[in-house]
Design an enzyme around this catalytic site. Structure first.
Site, PDB file in Angstrom:
ATOM      1  N   LEU A  29       1.551  53.767 -66.350  1.00 42.09           N
ATOM      2  CA  LEU A  29       2.830  53.504 -67.005  1.00 42.09           C
ATOM      3  C   LEU A  29       2.755  52.274 -67.899  1.00 42.09           C
ATOM      4  CD1 LEU A  29       5.356  54.215 -64.092  1.00 42.09           C
ATOM      5  CD2 LEU A  29       4.319  55.813 -65.726  1.00 42.09           C
ATOM      6  N   ASP A  48      -2.886  40.936 -66.596  1.00 45.13           N
ATOM      7  CA  ASP A  48      -3.425  41.722 -65.498  1.00 45.13           C
ATOM      8  C   ASP A  48      -4.585  40.938 -64.881  1.00 45.13           C
ATOM      9  OD1 ASP A  48      -3.435  45.194 -65.077  1.00 45.13           O
ATOM     10  OD2 ASP A  48      -4.767  43.879 -63.952  1.00 45.13           O
ATOM     11  N   VAL A  73       0.021  37.605 -60.298  1.00 47.02           N
ATOM     12  CA  VAL A  73       1.437  37.309 -60.112  1.00 47.02           C
ATOM     13  C   VAL A  73       1.751  36.706 -58.752  1.00 47.02           C
ATOM     14  CG1 VAL A  73       2.180  39.072 -61.736  1.00 47.02           C
ATOM     15  CG2 VAL A  73       1.985  39.651 -59.302  1.00 47.02           C
ATOM     16  N   TYR A 180       8.578  48.479 -49.306  1.00 41.32           N
ATOM     17  CA  TYR A 180       8.638  48.863 -50.714  1.00 41.32           C
ATOM     18  C   TYR A 180      10.084  49.017 -51.173  1.00 41.32           C
ATOM     19  CZ  TYR A 180       7.449  51.416 -54.994  1.00 41.32           C
ATOM     20  OH  TYR A 180       7.313  51.806 -56.301  1.00 41.32           O
TER      21      TYR A 180
END
Length: 275
Positions: A29, A48, A73, A180
């Site tokens: 995506l 990334d 991150v 999640y």
């Protein structure tokens, strides 16, 4: 004049993810979003952990339209360094910083009590929350410092947009998706307050909540599991395509009236309790 549909993506943006996650900016995506934005005259900074995948994606995009910055991150300092590098590069392009798409995401399925009656691992829970939620807010807040200081791009005073990524699991999570669903539900829930915080700066906030899409995550699913999920789709009865996700992200960038909302992109799917 307000930006026209034709040139609304002709700006620089930031797209990020974390290595090893189901969705990364250098594939799936994230890759589709980068391709969609660059195809319409925009520039994209790709953040990334996977430098090889990032370099390969940059090489496939129009020359000079993308730049890769290594970023984890889970670490604020890593985000800060990547954002600083991005801002310097954006100044070189001569295009305004137009927004950020924080798409870091991991899933560690586990039930509250396992088959032996042992409790959910807090280490696993913290990992999912730290990547999906904390990583999102950390990247966004650091980009906003620069975005809020940029010049408005139209007569409405718009400076840019934050497009966050939630999930249909935020609304109808399945068995084993407590971590999640909690992380993606929080992303959806902070869309409106973030919108209200940023209205004074002319910055919009939109969240996309996809269901089953072709990605690294679905590639790891068994055919049985994938068929079960596709069976819960109303129409079309198939997984979404990355370019269909990217098209909605582009529309979020272009349509100034999209603000403070969560858009489900799910083919009418409502997740069953279990597969």
């Amino acid at each position: 004049m307000r930006r026209s549909t034709a040139n609304a993506t002709r700006m620089a943006g930031v797209h990020t993810n974390v290595d090893g996650a189901p969705e990364r900016s250098a594939s799936g995506l994230g890759q589709a979003c980068a391709e969609e934005i660059c195809a319409n005259g925009g520039n994209v900074a790709i953040l990334d952990m996977n430098s090889e995948a990032g370099a390969e994606l940059v090489a496939r995009l129009p020359k000079g339209a993308a730049r890769f910055f290594e970023c984890n991150v889970l670490h604020t300092d890593s985000i800060a360094a990547a954002v600083a590098g991005t801002v310097d590069w954006i100044r070189e392009t001569g295009k305004p910083l137009g927004g950020v798409v924080p798409a870091a995401g991991v899933a560690t399925p586990a039930t509250m009590l396992d088959r032996n009656g042992d409790a959910l691992s807090m280490d696993d829970f913290d990992f999912v929350i730290n990547v999906n939620l904390r990583g999102t807010i950390d990247l966004v807040r650091q980009c906003l410092v620069h975005l809020a200081k940029s010049e408005p791009v139209d007569d409405d005073g718009e400076r840019g947009v934050v497009v966050m990524v939630a999930s249909s699991a935020a609304f109808d999570g399945q068995k084993g998706q407590v971590s999640y669903s909690a992380s993606k539900g929080a992303v959806a829930a902070m869309t409106l307050p973030m919108t209200r915080d940023l209205a004074r700066y002319g910055i919009r906030v939109v969240t996309v909540a996809p269901s089953l899409f072709e990605s690294r995550m679905t590639a790891m699913m068994s055919s049985k599991v994938k068929r079960s999920l596709e069976g819960a789709m109303e129409f079309p009865r198939r997984a979404g395509k990355p370019e269909e996700f990217a098209q909605l992200v582009r529309h979020c960038i272009e349509n100034i009236m999209l603000n403070g909302t969560v858009l489900r992109l799910d083919g009418g799917m409502r997740m069953p309790s279990k597969m």
